[in-house]
Motif scaffolding. Structure first.
Motif, short mmCIF file in Angstrom:
data_model
loop_
_atom_site.label_atom_id
_atom_site.label_comp_id
_atom_site.label_asym_id
_atom_site.label_seq_id
_atom_site.Cartn_x
_atom_site.Cartn_y
_atom_site.Cartn_z
N ASP A 10 1.17 -0.99 0.11
CA ASP A 10 0.05 0.22 -0.05
C ASP A 10 0.73 0.91 -0.28
O ASP A 10 1.59 1.85 0.77
N ASP A 45 -0.11 4.79 -0.60
CA ASP A 45 -0.87 5.70 0.23
C ASP A 45 -1.33 5.27 1.25
O ASP A 45 -3.00 5.16 1.80
N ASP A 52 -1.62 6.70 4.19
CA ASP A 52 -2.47 8.16 4.59
C ASP A 52 -4.01 7.83 4.18
O ASP A 52 -4.84 8.61 5.13
N ARG A 53 -4.02 7.49 3.70
CA ARG A 53 -5.83 7.50 2.99
C ARG A 53 -6.70 6.59 4.23
O ARG A 53 -7.77 7.02 4.82
N SER A 54 -5.90 5.92 5.33
CA SER A 54 -6.51 4.96 5.67
C SER A 54 -5.69 5.41 7.41
O SER A 54 -6.48 3.80 8.16
N GLU A 98 -3.68 7.26 10.74
CA GLU A 98 -2.61 7.92 10.94
C GLU A 98 -2.16 7.98 12.37
O GLU A 98 -1.16 7.73 12.34
N SER A 133 -4.25 -1.39 8.73
CA SER A 133 -4.25 -1.72 7.25
C SER A 133 -3.93 -2.72 6.30
O SER A 133 -4.17 -3.39 6.02
N SER A 181 3.22 5.89 3.76
CA SER A 181 3.07 7.27 4.45
C SER A 181 3.65 8.55 4.18
O SER A 181 4.57 8.64 4.83
N ARG A 186 2.74 11.50 5.16
CA ARG A 186 3.13 11.72 6.63
C ARG A 186 3.52 11.63 7.71
O ARG A 186 4.32 12.77 8.52
#
Length: 706
Positions: free
Chosen positions: A11, A13, A15-17, A19, A27, A83, A85
C-alpha cells in the motif's frame, strides 16, 4: 522472500486509511487476511500490539517494522506500506514513512528472524530505501523488496537475498529479541581530521605506511540483525577511512574466533555488543572502545576515529577477570588434553546443581518417609495433605525428576563447551538416548563429545548463501540430532551400556581388599586438587552409582563424600591445636572451615593449600585416603550426593562413618602439623611465635617460602 510478499500486500498510500501505528497495522493486516494468510484479524492484531508494547519497533531513518509470531498466521508474510505524513512507531528520530508488517506463524522462529535479518541488510542500503520512497506502483515496490529489481531500476534475474558471508551465522533464540534498529542511511562517511586517507599516509622516507589495523567484535541478543548490520557498517566506514578491519560476529549460533595473529597485529579493538563478548581476554592490552551494538550501526566512522585517538595516546585495556569455563573452552592455542578437560568440566559444572537439588530432595524423602518411599504412587494421583508420607513422596518424586536431567545436562553442556549453543540440542538428545539405553554417565560423556564434534563438522561445511539463515535453527539441529541419535542408539551406545553394566556389577561385587583400594583411590582424587578437575571426576563417578542405586554404588558415594570432608576439617583442627603455625588470616579461615568441611565443601581448604601447597595437599591426601579406605571397609552407604554431617541419618553404619571421617581428619592434622613444624624457622617466624605466646600477635607470620 518471493513467496512472502506480493503486490496485493503493498500500500503506497497508507495516509488514506491510517494515522496511527495501530491503524497502519490494521490496514496492512487486512491485506494479509484477504489473501488467507491471517485467519483471525483481531487476534493477530492483538499479538502485534502485545509485541509493540514490549518495545517500540520504530527504526532510525523513517522506518517501522511491527512484527510478531501468531497462531492466527498461516504462513510467513510481509506487507509494506508508505505514508507521506509519517506514522510514529517510537523511533528516536521521528515518524516512519516506510512501514513493514511482518507476520510469522507461531513457532516459526526461523522464518520470522530470517525476514527480519533480510530486511535489516537491505535497509542498510541507502539506494534501496530511496528507491522504495520513489516507487510509483505496488509492483515496483514488490520487486525491490523481493530483490528481483535492483535499486537502480534495471530489472534483474530473481534472486533471494543472501545472508552475510561472516565466519559463523547465529541462530534464533526461542523468542525473537528486539529487531534491528539501523541508523538513517547516510552519505559515505568522511574521515575525521585525525584520519588521513590511506593513499596519503606515508613514512618520512616517502614509502607507504602500514594501514591502521582494528579488530572488532559485534553481537546482539538475536545474533541476526544488529550483529551483521554493525559489522557491515564498520567495514564500510573502515574502507572509506583507510582502516584495515577484521570483524568477529558473535551470535547465538556460536562464532569463529579471529586468527590470533590478526588480533596480535591489531593496533586497536572495538567492541560493539549488547551481550557479553566471549573470550575477551584475547584482546587485553590494546586500545579498546567498548559500546553498544547500535552505536556501531549509527556512527561507525566516529568509533573508528576514537580507537585511533586512544591508540595515539597509548591507552590500553587491562586483562579482564578469568572467563567462565564455557567462555574459554576450546581456545585455539590450547592442546587437545586441555580442551578436553575444559569441555568435560563445562558439563560437570552445569550438572552439579541438579545433583545437589535432586539428591538432597531424594534424601529428604527417604528421611521423612522411610526406605520404601520410592514405591509410593504418583503424588499427582494420590496426595493426602495431612500425611507425612505424602510429603515425603512429593520430595522424593521431585528429586527423582531433577536427577533424571543429570546425564542429558552433562552431555548437553559438554557439547555446549565444544560448539557453543548449536551443541545443546544434539547434546541433550544424545544424553537422553544414553538414559534410554541405560548407558549412564559414560554414555553421557560420549554423547556430549560426539554431539560437539558433529556440530563442529556441520558448521565447517560450505553451504549456499540462501541456506545460511536457516542453518542455526533448522539444518544444524536436524542433522546433528539425527547423527548423534543414530550413533548412540546403533553404534556406540550399546557397547557403552554394556561397559556401564559391567562397572556396576564390579562395584556391587567389591569386598575386602578391593573395596579398600578403591576407597584409597577415591580419597586421593578428592583431596588432590580440592574441588578441581580430579576431584570432580571422582565425584561424578560416585554420582553415577546413585542414578541406579546398588549397594556398591552407595558405598562409593559414602567414601567419596567422607574423603571430601577431610581437608577443610583437618585445617580447621590444625589451626585450633597449633595456631602458632598459621597466620592470623589462616586462623580466621580455620573457623569457617569447620562449617565448610562439615557441609562437604572441600574448597574450604583451598586458602591453606594456596599459601603452603607442598605441606597442605600431601597432608590432605593422606587423610582422605585413610577415610576413603575405612568407609569402604566399614561398608558405609550413602543415598544423598551432598550434605556432609547433616545427612548422617541417611548413612548406613553412621557411627562407623563418623569414625572414618575422624580418623582421616586426625591423620591430616598430624601430618600438616609435623610438616609445618619441621620447617626451618626464620627470624620472622621466631618473632611472630614469641608475640603469639605473649598474646600480642600484632604482626602476621610470613610463611617461609618453600
Amino acid at each position: 522472500m518471493t513467496e512472502m510478499i506480493t503486490a496485493d500486500l503493498v500500500d503506497l498510500d497508507l495516509d488514506r486509511s491510517a494515522e496511527t501505528k495501530e491503524a497502519a497495522a490494521r490496514s496492512l493486516a487486512e491485506r494479509m487476511a484477504a489473501l488467507g494468510r491471517v485467519r483471525d484479524l483481531d487476534g493477530f492484531l492483538a499479538d502485534v500490539a502485545a509485541r509493540e508494547a514490549q518495545m517500540p519497533t520504530g527504526l532510525d531513518g523513517g522506518i517501522g517494522i511491527p512484527h510478531c509470531r501468531s497462531a492466527h498466521v498461516t504462513e510467513p508474510t510481509l506487507a509494506f506500506g508508505r505514508s507521506a505524513r509519517g506514522i510514529d512507531f517510537g523511533a528516536p528520530d521521528g515518524p516512519a514513512d516506510l512501514i513493514f508488517l511482518i507476520a510469522a506463524p507461531a513457532g516459526a522462529d526461523d522464518a520470522h528472524l530470517t525476514i527480519l535479518s533480510s530486511l535489516a541488510r537491505q535497509l542498510m542500503d541507502a539506494e534501496f530505501t530511496a528507491a522504495l520512497r520513489a516507487a510509483t506502483d505496488a509492483g515496483t515496490a514488490t520487486d525491490l523488496i523481493r530483490g528481483t529489481r535492483p535499486a537502480d531500476g534495471e530489472p534483474s534475474a530473481p534472486s533471494e537475498p543472501s545472508a552475510p558471508s561472516e565466519p559463523s551465522v547465529p541462530s534464533a533464540p526461542s523468542a525473537p529479541s528486539e529487531p534491528s534498529v539501523p541508523s538513517a542511511p547516510s552519505e559515505p562517511s568522511v574521515p575525521s581530521a585525525d584520519q588521513e586517507p590511506a593513499e596519503s599516509r606515508t613514512r618520512d622516507d616517502g614509502t607507504p605506511a602500514e594501514p591502521f589495523r582494528v579488530v572488532a567484535v559485534t553481537s546482539c541478543p538475536t545474533g541476526i540483525a544488529h550483529t551483521y548490520m554493525a559489522a557491515q557498517a564498520l567495514e564500510s566506514a573502515a574502507r572509506e577511512a583507510g582502516v584495515e578491519i577484521s570483524v568477529e560476529t558473535q551470535g547465538s549460533a556460536g562464532f569463529t574466533r579471529l586468527d590470533p595473529a590478526v588480533v596480535a597485529a591489531a593496533d586497536g579493538v572495538l567492541f560493539a555488543h549488547d551481550v557479553p563478548v566471549r573470550d575477551k581476554t584475547r584482546f587485553a592490552g590494546k586500545p579498546t572502545v567498548d559500546v553498544g551494538v547500535k552505536a556501531a550501526v549509527n556512527r561507525p566512522a566516529e568509533l573508528l576515529a576514537e580507537v585511533r585517538r586512544k591508540a595515539a595516546r597509548g591507552e590500553t585495556t587491562p586483562a579482564p577477570g578469568k572467563p567462565s569455563p564455557v567462555e574459554s573452552a576450546g581456545d585455539s592455542d590450547d592442546g587437545y588434553a586441555t580442551k578436553l578437560r575444559k569441555w568435560l568440566m563445562s558439563g560437570v559444572s552445569y550438572m552439579v546443581p541438579f545433583v545437589a537439588a535432586g539428591g538432597l530432595l531424594i534424601a529428604l524423602g527417604f528421611a521423612i518417609g522411610g526406605w520404601k518411599i520410592d514405591k509410593a504412587p504418583s503424588v499427582a494421583e494420590h496426595f493426602i495433605w495431612t500425611e507425612h508420607t505424602s510429603w515425603a513422596a512429593l520430595l522424593f518424586q521431585i528429586g527423582g525428576l531433577a536427577f533424571a536431567f543429570l546425564v542429558p545436562v552433562l552431555a548437553g553442556y559438554i557439547a555446549y563447551g565444544m560448539a557453543d549453543r548449536p551443541g545443546l540440542v544434539p547434546g541433550f538428545v544424545g544424553g537422553s538416548v544414553a538414559v534410554t539405553i541405560k548407558a549412564g554417565f559414560l554414555g553421557g560423556l560420549a554423547a556430549g563429545l560426539i554431539a560437539g564434534a558433529v556440530v563442529l563438522g556441520v558448521q565447517r561445511a560450505r553451504v549456499p548463501a540462501v541456506l545460511r539463515g536457516i542453518m542455526p535453527v533448522v539444518v544444524i539441529p536436524l542433522i546433528s540430532s539425527a547423527v548423534v541419535g543414530f550413533l548412540m542408539f546403533l553404534v556406540v551406545g550399546k557397547p557403552i551400556a554394556s561397559l556401564q553394566s559391567a562397572l556396576t556389577d564390579w562395584l556391587e561385587g567389591l569386598s575386602g581388599a578391593n573395596a579398600v583400594i578403591l576407597g584409597v583411590i577415591l580419597g586421593l582424587m578428592m583431596c588432590f586438587d580440592l574441588g578441581g578437575p580430579l576431584n570432580k571426576v571422582a565425584y561424578a563417578f560416585a554420582i553415577g552409582g546413585l542414578t541406579h542405586p546398588t549397594d556398591g554404588g552407595l558405598k562409593v558415594m559414602a567414601a567419596t563424600m567422607a574423603a571430601g570432608m577431610v581437608p577443610p576439617l583437618a585445617m580447621a583442627l590444625a589451626t585450633t591445636v597449633r595456631g602458632r603455625l598459621f597466620t592470623a588470616t589462616e586462623r580466621e579461615n580455620g573457623k569457617a572451615a569447620w562449617f565448610l568441611g562439615a557441609s562437604f565443601i572441600t574448597e574450604g581448604a583451598i586458602p591453606f593449600a594456596a599459601a603452603d601447597p607442598l605441606r597442605v595437599i600431601p597432608a590432605s591426601m593422606a587423610g582422605g585416603a585413610v577415610t576413603g579406605a575405612l568407609s569402604m571397609a566399614f561398608g558405609c552407604t550413602l543415598r544423598a550426593p551432598h550434605g556432609g554431617v547433616f545427612v548422617v541419618p541417611l548413612i548406613g553404619e553412621p557411627l562407623l562413618y563418623l569414625v572414618a571421617i575422624a580418623a582421616g581428619v586426625g591423620v591430616s592434622t598430624l601430618v600438616v602439623v609435623l610438616l609445618k613444624s619441621a620447617r626451618k624457622a626464620t627470624p620472622v617466624d621466631a618473632t611472630t611465635e614469641a608475640r603469639t605466646a605473649a598474646g600480642t600477635d600484632a604482626t602476621e607470620r610470613v610463611p617461609t617460602a618453600v
